[in-house]
Design a protein around this motif. Sequence first.
Motif, short mmCIF file in Angstrom:
data_model
loop_
_atom_site.label_atom_id
_atom_site.label_comp_id
_atom_site.label_asym_id
_atom_site.label_seq_id
_atom_site.Cartn_x
_atom_site.Cartn_y
_atom_site.Cartn_z
N PHE A 1 6.56 -7.69 -5.89
CA PHE A 1 5.10 -7.99 -5.32
C PHE A 1 4.48 -6.73 -4.08
CE2 PHE A 1 6.34 -12.49 -6.81
CZ PHE A 1 5.37 -12.81 -7.53
N ASN A 2 3.33 -7.35 -4.34
CA ASN A 2 2.73 -6.02 -2.82
C ASN A 2 2.83 -6.42 -1.55
OD1 ASN A 2 1.71 -4.61 -5.38
ND2 ASN A 2 -0.45 -6.11 -5.35
N SER A 3 2.88 -5.91 -1.25
CA SER A 3 3.16 -6.10 0.42
C SER A 3 2.65 -5.30 1.91
CB SER A 3 4.82 -6.82 0.65
OG SER A 3 5.41 -5.63 0.28
N ILE A 4 2.43 -5.84 3.28
CA ILE A 4 1.81 -5.69 4.10
C ILE A 4 2.74 -5.72 5.16
CG2 ILE A 4 0.06 -4.90 5.82
CD1 ILE A 4 -2.11 -5.74 3.34
N GLY A 5 3.47 -5.19 5.41
CA GLY A 5 4.22 -5.34 7.05
C GLY A 5 3.44 -4.90 8.25
N ILE A 6 3.37 -5.58 9.36
CA ILE A 6 2.84 -5.58 10.93
C ILE A 6 3.22 -5.25 11.96
CG2 ILE A 6 0.66 -5.23 12.18
CD1 ILE A 6 -1.10 -6.04 9.83
N ASP A 7 3.95 -4.61 12.49
CA ASP A 7 4.49 -4.93 14.07
C ASP A 7 3.69 -3.66 14.66
OD1 ASP A 7 7.49 -6.46 14.57
OD2 ASP A 7 7.15 -4.87 15.84
N LEU A 8 4.18 -4.81 15.81
CA LEU A 8 3.49 -3.18 17.33
C LEU A 8 4.13 -2.88 18.09
CD1 LEU A 8 0.43 -2.88 18.34
CD2 LEU A 8 1.61 -5.03 20.14
N ASN A 9 5.59 -3.03 17.14
CA ASN A 9 6.75 -1.91 17.77
C ASN A 9 6.91 -1.07 17.26
OD1 ASN A 9 8.91 -0.82 18.79
ND2 ASN A 9 10.33 -2.55 19.25
N PRO A 10 6.70 0.10 16.73
CA PRO A 10 6.26 1.45 16.50
C PRO A 10 8.01 1.56 15.82
CG PRO A 10 5.85 2.06 18.15
CD PRO A 10 5.92 1.34 18.58
N ALA A 11 9.27 1.26 16.88
CA ALA A 11 10.72 1.90 16.01
C ALA A 11 11.27 0.55 15.08
CB ALA A 11 11.85 1.21 17.00
N VAL B 1 1.83 -9.97 -0.39
CA VAL B 1 2.35 -11.37 0.61
C VAL B 1 2.24 -10.59 2.10
CG1 VAL B 1 4.81 -11.59 1.92
CG2 VAL B 1 4.23 -11.63 -1.13
N LEU B 2 2.14 -11.13 3.25
CA LEU B 2 1.64 -10.81 4.66
C LEU B 2 3.13 -10.61 5.32
CD1 LEU B 2 0.09 -8.24 6.82
CD2 LEU B 2 -0.82 -10.78 6.54
N ASP B 3 3.55 -10.05 6.48
CA ASP B 3 3.79 -10.51 6.90
C ASP B 3 3.61 -9.83 8.65
OD1 ASP B 3 5.37 -11.26 9.30
OD2 ASP B 3 7.56 -11.15 7.96
N ILE C 1 6.37 2.14 -9.27
CA ILE C 1 5.65 0.60 -9.30
C ILE C 1 5.33 -0.16 -8.42
CG2 ILE C 1 4.90 0.73 -11.41
CD1 ILE C 1 6.90 -1.85 -11.76
N GLU C 2 6.52 0.28 -6.36
CA GLU C 2 6.95 -0.65 -6.17
C GLU C 2 5.43 -0.13 -4.87
OE1 GLU C 2 10.40 0.94 -4.26
OE2 GLU C 2 11.53 0.21 -4.98
N SER C 3 5.07 -0.93 -4.76
CA SER C 3 4.02 -1.38 -3.51
C SER C 3 3.77 -1.84 -2.43
CB SER C 3 2.51 -1.64 -4.75
OG SER C 3 1.29 -1.74 -3.13
N PHE C 4 3.97 -1.22 -1.04
CA PHE C 4 4.15 -1.83 0.14
C PHE C 4 3.07 -1.07 1.13
CE2 PHE C 4 7.57 0.43 -0.25
CZ PHE C 4 8.39 1.41 0.94
N ASP C 5 3.30 -1.02 1.80
CA ASP C 5 2.28 -0.58 3.31
C ASP C 5 3.16 -1.36 5.09
OD1 ASP C 5 0.24 0.98 4.45
OD2 ASP C 5 -1.25 0.21 3.78
N LEU C 6 3.31 -0.64 6.24
CA LEU C 6 4.17 -0.78 6.97
C LEU C 6 3.04 -0.36 7.98
CD1 LEU C 6 7.48 -0.46 6.48
CD2 LEU C 6 6.53 -2.13 5.92
N LEU C 7 2.59 -1.30 9.13
CA LEU C 7 1.50 -0.58 9.74
C LEU C 7 1.76 -1.07 11.03
CD1 LEU C 7 -1.38 -2.61 7.68
CD2 LEU C 7 -0.79 0.31 7.65
#
Length: 419
Positions: free
Chosen positions: A66-76, A47-49, A220-226
């Motif tokens: 589920f695996n997930s990836i969150g992207i936000d341009l604001n580092p806060a 899942v992507l946001d 087993i949690e798998s997420f990535d915050l970018l």
Amino acid sequence: MQKILNPKRITDSKEGKGHWFNYYAGYSSIFAESVIARSKLVPAGIVLDPWNGSGTTIEAAVNCGFNSIGIDLNPAMKVISASRLARRDDVNLARVKLKSVRKNKLVGVSKEDALLLWFDKNSVRVIRTYEYELIGREGFESIESYVEAFSKRDSLLYVILFKAIRELLSEFIPTNPTWIKKPKLDSEKVSVNWSKLKVLYLSIFSNVLNDLSFKENNEIESFDLLVGSSTNIPLKSNSIDLVITSPPYCTRIDYGVAMMPELALLSRSGVSEVDRIRRSLMGTTTVPKNIDECSEFGENCSVFLLKVKQHGSVASSGYYYKNYYQYFYELFLSLKEVGRVLKKKGEFYCVIQDSYYKEVHCDLPLILSDMASNSGLTLVERKDFLGGASMVYLNTRSKKYRATTAVTESVLVFKKGEE
Ligand SMILES: C[S@@+](CC[C@H](N)C(=O)[O-])C[C@H]1O[C@@H](n2cnc3c(N)ncnc32)[C@H](O)[C@@H]1O
């Protein structure tokens, strides 16, 4: 199939960590979980946001396994999002860290320090010393590289400091959650000493921990915050199964200003860095210098932009036109990216509000649907909810131009490659 729920956040304890940091622009966790449930993802689905905000989508994906990836341009926002995923072990680590905080010699402060916008110099030294005692990391050149190295424990400790800073700045924070005032005179700046900050921090820490439940660690949690831009998603084509998101509002909400105290705290090099981030975010009220006409925005967008350009009111053809143009340009690029990274038949759920420029209706759901269809995404379902959490209401002057400020919040569902 389960019906589409109203995305509006509810203000009770069911929202759990949705209220952890009172972020005004989020949708509800219940909504995000219901979307995941109805999308029938395969077990290894991702899942992507791409406009992750406070991380509601990622928390929902983690809760649903589920695996997930969150992207936000604001580092806060990365820090806030990561703190929502803290587990009991992270809380225990944070407690241990807190016990080690000592009032040592106060650190020096650069005259560029963005906290000086609101606090007097000695108070900034107190805050920076407390921050150093909590996190104890140095040598980072930018906010982005600094938050990159954060653990969930660090994010948790920081979010509590964010809340403490907001409380100290309460006289400068109006009811409009997207604005913050600054003192005009040095004598109006806020003062805080070590013991006051420490008592405040500890009380927020214990309130937060009492109010919220923290789950056990789950290996087993798998997420990535970018930290990154939706206009240039750092992911492979055809790699994502489901996108759930809501783009920045198109109501001249300056996300950089709204999060200025947090950015000021995280900033390593001061005011210019906070300003750089503010200018980079979609919806900023700063305007680009150059405008290249783009004919690919679709008919509805072109008509709206023309109406803004030709509006008789002050700055419509200049500042406001450029401001909207910039927003649509970045929305257009972002939808191209969503279309690229989604797998064939992958679904894209988008929560979006319409808005107004003066009396001119900005039908964002329609504009976005045009752009999405140019990116290989077909609208397969739409559900409208009257009276979403409107940011229009915040602008009282808008009432001069029309009788109602009611807006509709829509959930648009697109499928890649479905004609
Ligand atoms: C409406 S909010 C998302 C709220 C989120 N769904 C939640 O539940 O908290 C939009 C987010 O987009 C972010 N943003 C603005 N410009 C961006 C860009 N170019 N790329 C990625 N994120 C951006 C803002 O920082 C903001 O957090």
